[in-house]
Design an enzyme around this catalytic site. Sequence first.
Site, PDB file in Angstrom:
ATOM      1  N   CYS A 130      -9.954 -11.980   0.184  1.00  0.00           N
ATOM      2  CA  CYS A 130      -9.931 -12.133   1.443  1.00  0.00           C
ATOM      3  C   CYS A 130     -11.509 -12.246   1.860  1.00  0.00           C
ATOM      4  O   CYS A 130     -12.091 -13.253   1.840  1.00  0.00           O
ATOM      5  CB  CYS A 130      -9.568 -10.617   2.155  1.00  0.00           C
ATOM      6  N   HIS A 176      -3.433 -11.405   0.074  1.00  0.00           N
ATOM      7  CA  HIS A 176      -3.268 -10.238  -0.550  1.00  0.00           C
ATOM      8  C   HIS A 176      -2.156  -9.939  -1.482  1.00  0.00           C
ATOM      9  O   HIS A 176      -1.364  -9.202  -1.198  1.00  0.00           O
ATOM     10  CB  HIS A 176      -3.428  -9.031   0.370  1.00  0.00           C
ATOM     11  N   GLU A 198      -2.231  -8.432  -4.099  1.00  0.00           N
ATOM     12  CA  GLU A 198      -2.271  -7.214  -4.739  1.00  0.00           C
ATOM     13  C   GLU A 198      -1.524  -6.207  -3.760  1.00  0.00           C
ATOM     14  O   GLU A 198      -1.458  -4.919  -4.515  1.00  0.00           O
ATOM     15  CB  GLU A 198      -4.032  -6.959  -5.033  1.00  0.00           C
TER      16      GLU A 198
END
Length: 307
Positions: free
Chosen positions: A148, A241, A243
């Site tokens: 990011c 993202h 994750e």
Amino acid sequence: MERRRIVPIRIADNLPARRTLEAEAVIVMSETEAARQDIRPMRIALLNLMPDKITTETQIARLLGATPLQVELELVRISDHVSKNTSAGHISSFYRPWEEVRDEKYDGLIVTGAPVETIPFEEVAYWDELRRIFDWSQTNVHRTLTVCWGAMAALHHFHGIEKHELPTKAAGVFRHLNRAPASPWMRGLPDVFDVPVSRWSEVRREDLPEGHGLAVLAESPETGLCLIDDPAQNMLHMFNHLEYDTLTLAGEYARDEGGYLPRNYFPGDDPAALPVNSWRGHGHLLFGNWINEVYQTTAFDLADIGK
């Protein structure tokens, strides 16, 4: 003859993430067990710039712990920056300031995002130290994964690429196109796959400079670039993202007091409905590919990294 069990991720014995991972059946190694094994673990540093550090630690450790390799995760922080959202006790117990580890070598480095996307890079309080960390990664780290804002910052530092503030937050789960299925980073990922997006700014494809070797690996027709390979710097940049947990976007929506509705996330666009996680496998594939590539190409002796 007794067969010794090789387990993949080593984290501090009393790190809060340990209880979460063990409850999810992720095999976690104690520091005592690790000391008894006669193998060299993959040494990975996590420079965690996120406000809620415990959540991010857990998300990253979950993905690294799902691989068959033994990983030693080192938590690193900006040396002079004080976290306002994580207790000082947690920081002092589990994090080492970068100035303390700058003479050490790592197989991998992960740099997270940070809630400073609308601030010019040069005005971020820890920008000078982050630039030094990026330069240090070129000599003391084998491969780096940025996430990011961390990805935007690295591309700005090494390639002079500017970020662009968005009129509204790009938030939700978006379909992405796999632009390089033969890349080792994309191995096993489908031609189209879902990725959570949560950011206030972007890097645009047309701003990528020619001749720098940057390769677009994945992008979305709606939210733009997602993954960029940066072989000159031994870096992989991810703007989104993979994750994230199932409820991370819901938590951000509640935190931001409903100023936007994450797209393609809540069933029927109903914030009271439980989201369905359609990206979990994609996150495991990407992080598994990354850690495997680090393992396959790193130096046998840590001291030889960067030579």
